[in-house]
Design a protein around this motif. Structure first.
Motif, PDB file in Angstrom:
ATOM      1  N   THR A 108       0.844  -1.197   0.000  1.00  0.00           N
ATOM      2  CA  THR A 108       0.000   0.000   0.000  1.00  0.00           C
ATOM      3  C   THR A 108       0.878   1.245   0.000  1.00  0.00           C
ATOM      4  O   THR A 108       2.092   1.176   0.230  1.00  0.00           O
ATOM      5  CB  THR A 108      -0.916   0.027   1.247  1.00  0.00           C
ATOM      6  N   GLY A 109       0.265   2.381  -0.270  1.00  0.00           N
ATOM      7  CA  GLY A 109       0.949   3.667  -0.160  1.00  0.00           C
ATOM      8  C   GLY A 109       2.169   3.782  -1.040  1.00  0.00           C
ATOM      9  O   GLY A 109       2.174   3.387  -2.202  1.00  0.00           O
ATOM     10  N   GLU A 110       3.245   4.330  -0.460  1.00  0.00           N
ATOM     11  CA  GLU A 110       4.463   4.571  -1.219  1.00  0.00           C
ATOM     12  C   GLU A 110       5.105   3.273  -1.695  1.00  0.00           C
ATOM     13  O   GLU A 110       5.695   3.229  -2.784  1.00  0.00           O
ATOM     14  CB  GLU A 110       5.461   5.369  -0.363  1.00  0.00           C
ATOM     15  N   ALA A 111       5.000   2.234  -0.883  1.00  0.00           N
ATOM     16  CA  ALA A 111       5.571   0.942  -1.284  1.00  0.00           C
ATOM     17  C   ALA A 111       4.887   0.423  -2.545  1.00  0.00           C
ATOM     18  O   ALA A 111       5.541  -0.124  -3.446  1.00  0.00           O
ATOM     19  CB  ALA A 111       5.433  -0.069  -0.147  1.00  0.00           C
ATOM     20  N   CYS A 112       3.586   0.616  -2.630  1.00  0.00           N
ATOM     21  CA  CYS A 112       2.846   0.197  -3.823  1.00  0.00           C
ATOM     22  C   CYS A 112       3.260   1.035  -5.024  1.00  0.00           C
ATOM     23  O   CYS A 112       3.468   0.499  -6.120  1.00  0.00           O
ATOM     24  CB  CYS A 112       1.341   0.326  -3.562  1.00  0.00           C
ATOM     25  N   ASP A 113       3.407   2.350  -4.834  1.00  0.00           N
ATOM     26  CA  ASP A 113       3.815   3.229  -5.932  1.00  0.00           C
ATOM     27  C   ASP A 113       5.190   2.843  -6.466  1.00  0.00           C
ATOM     28  O   ASP A 113       5.423   2.832  -7.684  1.00  0.00           O
ATOM     29  CB  ASP A 113       3.846   4.688  -5.452  1.00  0.00           C
ATOM     30  N   ARG A 114       6.122   2.539  -5.540  1.00  0.00           N
ATOM     31  CA  ARG A 114       7.474   2.157  -5.964  1.00  0.00           C
ATOM     32  C   ARG A 114       7.432   0.859  -6.768  1.00  0.00           C
ATOM     33  O   ARG A 114       8.120   0.725  -7.781  1.00  0.00           O
ATOM     34  CB  ARG A 114       8.385   1.984  -4.741  1.00  0.00           C
ATOM     35  N   PHE A 115       6.626  -0.110  -6.314  1.00  0.00           N
ATOM     36  CA  PHE A 115       6.523  -1.390  -7.018  1.00  0.00           C
ATOM     37  C   PHE A 115       5.996  -1.181  -8.440  1.00  0.00           C
ATOM     38  O   PHE A 115       6.524  -1.743  -9.399  1.00  0.00           O
ATOM     39  CB  PHE A 115       5.598  -2.339  -6.246  1.00  0.00           C
ATOM     40  N   ILE A 116       4.964  -0.351  -8.589  1.00  0.00           N
ATOM     41  CA  ILE A 116       4.379  -0.099  -9.910  1.00  0.00           C
ATOM     42  C   ILE A 116       5.413   0.536 -10.839  1.00  0.00           C
ATOM     43  O   ILE A 116       5.542   0.151 -12.009  1.00  0.00           O
ATOM     44  CB  ILE A 116       3.130   0.790  -9.787  1.00  0.00           C
ATOM     45  N   GLU A 117       6.177   1.492 -10.317  1.00  0.00           N
ATOM     46  CA  GLU A 117       7.183   2.143 -11.133  1.00  0.00           C
ATOM     47  C   GLU A 117       8.289   1.160 -11.527  1.00  0.00           C
ATOM     48  O   GLU A 117       8.770   1.169 -12.673  1.00  0.00           O
ATOM     49  CB  GLU A 117       7.791   3.328 -10.383  1.00  0.00           C
ATOM     50  N   GLU A 118       8.678   0.290 -10.598  1.00  0.00           N
ATOM     51  CA  GLU A 118       9.687  -0.727 -10.903  1.00  0.00           C
ATOM     52  C   GLU A 118       9.195  -1.668 -12.006  1.00  0.00           C
ATOM     53  O   GLU A 118       9.963  -2.026 -12.913  1.00  0.00           O
ATOM     54  CB  GLU A 118      10.013  -1.528  -9.639  1.00  0.00           C
ATOM     55  N   GLN A 119       7.926  -2.061 -11.928  1.00  0.00           N
ATOM     56  CA  GLN A 119       7.378  -2.957 -12.941  1.00  0.00           C
ATOM     57  C   GLN A 119       7.319  -2.276 -14.303  1.00  0.00           C
ATOM     58  O   GLN A 119       7.574  -2.908 -15.335  1.00  0.00           O
ATOM     59  CB  GLN A 119       5.975  -3.425 -12.529  1.00  0.00           C
ATOM     60  N   ARG A 120       6.983  -1.012 -14.312  1.00  0.00           N
ATOM     61  CA  ARG A 120       6.921  -0.281 -15.570  1.00  0.00           C
ATOM     62  C   ARG A 120       8.314  -0.233 -16.223  1.00  0.00           C
ATOM     63  O   ARG A 120       8.454  -0.423 -17.440  1.00  0.00           O
ATOM     64  CB  ARG A 120       6.397   1.132 -15.339  1.00  0.00           C
ATOM     65  N   LYS A 121       9.358   0.006 -15.428  1.00  0.00           N
ATOM     66  CA  LYS A 121      10.715   0.058 -15.960  1.00  0.00           C
ATOM     67  C   LYS A 121      11.159  -1.309 -16.478  1.00  0.00           C
ATOM     68  O   LYS A 121      11.826  -1.410 -17.509  1.00  0.00           O
ATOM     69  CB  LYS A 121      11.677   0.554 -14.879  1.00  0.00           C
ATOM     70  N   LYS A 122      10.772  -2.359 -15.744  1.00  0.00           N
ATOM     71  CA  LYS A 122      11.123  -3.707 -16.184  1.00  0.00           C
ATOM     72  C   LYS A 122      10.486  -4.029 -17.527  1.00  0.00           C
ATOM     73  O   LYS A 122      11.084  -4.719 -18.363  1.00  0.00           O
ATOM     74  CB  LYS A 122      10.686  -4.732 -15.142  1.00  0.00           C
ATOM     75  N   ARG A 123       9.283  -3.545 -17.728  1.00  0.00           N
ATOM     76  CA  ARG A 123       8.590  -3.839 -18.983  1.00  0.00           C
ATOM     77  C   ARG A 123       9.344  -3.254 -20.173  1.00  0.00           C
ATOM     78  O   ARG A 123       9.368  -3.846 -21.267  1.00  0.00           O
ATOM     79  CB  ARG A 123       7.165  -3.294 -18.943  1.00  0.00           C
TER      80      ARG A 123
END
Length: 394
Positions: free
Chosen positions: A198-213
């Motif tokens: 949740t929160g910032e941890a969730c935002d960081r995960f989403i951004e990491e996944q976007r970069k991996k893609r």
């Protein structure tokens, strides 16, 4: 294995259903006759006889995609049980659900825990060990689910292929491209639900996944698919959202589309001669838990042709009888759980339906006590591996 004679049951073949007698010899269906079992033909006097009165006699279910084993190994988040124990516990459960051939979905996502490369490899090896051993009660197969951003996972999968362990390969992309997840909010909900972030941890995960893609190695993807096809391993796609995407995947040699997301994509899958897989829970309930297409609707329209368990093994048989109750012939409904999966695998000549000469994978289904079907007997490769104690056996 000796001879078996199953009589007084309602036999369901690909064309019709009728009360009759089914003869099994040398682990195969030797003969099917439309008559009662009061007269025993010459040569069958010493056969094991099973009275299937009040039961439907169906081909065993072939489940191409099920994640239930993961839940048996990790019953609570972060609580891992031995893989061998998980496999031991699911066998009777799967047979009770009518599943005689199980493609265990093993996810190579590259995370920590049960979907790590190391854990995926361990689970795969344990499935293979069980499959080759004497304690297997059903047909166990390996469905490798490869997440495209997991670049290190390909080497692990190649090792499994080298050992002849892989029976089905699917290509997945669960990054935030807004295919399955049409908005950022939908993808955020998926991350919160799946990873408990949740929160910032969730935002960081989403951004990491976007970069991996952005770093996905499509050359490696093609290499993996080509290796699978060269070894006659069927390849599936996952969560297809447009006809154009299906067209592209078909060009790569993919023949199975798991969980297409809308009517147009489902229809195009059929137009291209591919197989469309839908989830049993969606069929039974009549709607998707993620607000996508109704699997029951697309089956009734002829836009899909395989039902898998997804995350709930008992859903397949229940879905079959739900379709039957709504007016579909039982022969057609049963084919979604047996014959079409066999075709998708190239196994139609030996499994998937009750026909003379095919291997004897059968289930006896009782529905006399209520709406929900109950499996009272399961035969795998000509041998009863589940039999309710109340079932008459001579």
């Amino acid at each position: 294995m000796g001879k078996q004679m199953i009589y007084n049951g309602m036999i369901v073949t690909p064309e019709r259903m009728f009360q009759g007698v089914l003869f099994v010899s040398d682990r195969k269906i030797a003969e099917i006759k439309e008559r009662d079992g009061s007269v025993i033909p010459p040569g069958w006097e010493d056969a094991q006889k099973v009275d299937a009165s009040g039961c439907y006699v169906l081909p065993g279910i072939i489940d191409l995609h099920g994640d239930f084993l993961e839940k048996a190994i990790e019953p609570r988040k972060g609580v891992l049980m031995p893989v061998s124990l998980g496999l031991h516990t699911v066998q009777s459960y799967l047979l009770a659900a009518g599943i005689t051939t199980m493609f265990h979905g093993i996810s190579f996502v590259g995370e920590t825990g049960i979907r790590s490369n190391e854990m995926g490899y361990e689970i795969a090896c344990e499935i293979y060990r069980l499959r080759k051993g004497k304690e297997a009660k059903l047909r166990h197969h390996l469905h490798v689910r490869y997440e495209l951003i997991n670049d290190k996972g390909i080497d692990w999968i190649f090792q499994l292929m080298d050992k002849g362990m892989v029976d089905l390969l699917s290509i997945m992309d669960h990054t935030p491209q807004y295919g399955k997840y049409r908005t950022l909010d939908e993808y955020r909900y998926y991350v919160e639900k799946t990873y408990q972030l949740t929160g910032e941890a969730c935002d960081r995960f989403i951004e990491e996944q976007r970069k991996k893609r952005e770093l996905i190695d499509h050359h490696a993807e093609r290499k993996l698919i080509e290796r699978a096809l060269a070894e006659k391993i069927p390849v599936a796609s996952h969560d297809d959202d447009t006809p154009a995407k299906v067209e592209e995947l078909r060009g790569k040699g993919i023949t199975i589309s798991e969980f297409p997301l809308n009517d147009a994509t489902c229809q195009h899958v059929q137009d291209l001669g591919m197989f469309a897989v839908v989830g049993g829970p969606n069929v039974y309930r009549g709607y998707s838990h993620e607000n996508h297409i109704s699997a029951r609707h697309v089956l009734q329209k002829g836009w899909a042709n395989i039902i898998c368990s997804d995350y709930y093994p008992f859903s397949i048989l229940s879905a079959v009888f739900e379709l039957f109750d709504e007016g579909m012939s039982l022969s057609e409904a049963v084919s979604f759980a047996s014959l079409f999966p066999a075709r998708a695998l190239g196994w139609e000549d030996r499994l998937g339906s009750i026909e003379t000469g095919k291997e004897a994978d059968l289930i006896l289904v009782d529905r006399s006590t209520g709406k929900h079907p109950s499996v009272v007997g399961a035969m795998v490769n000509g041998e009863w591996t589940l039999m309710n104690g109340s079932q008459t056996r001579d």
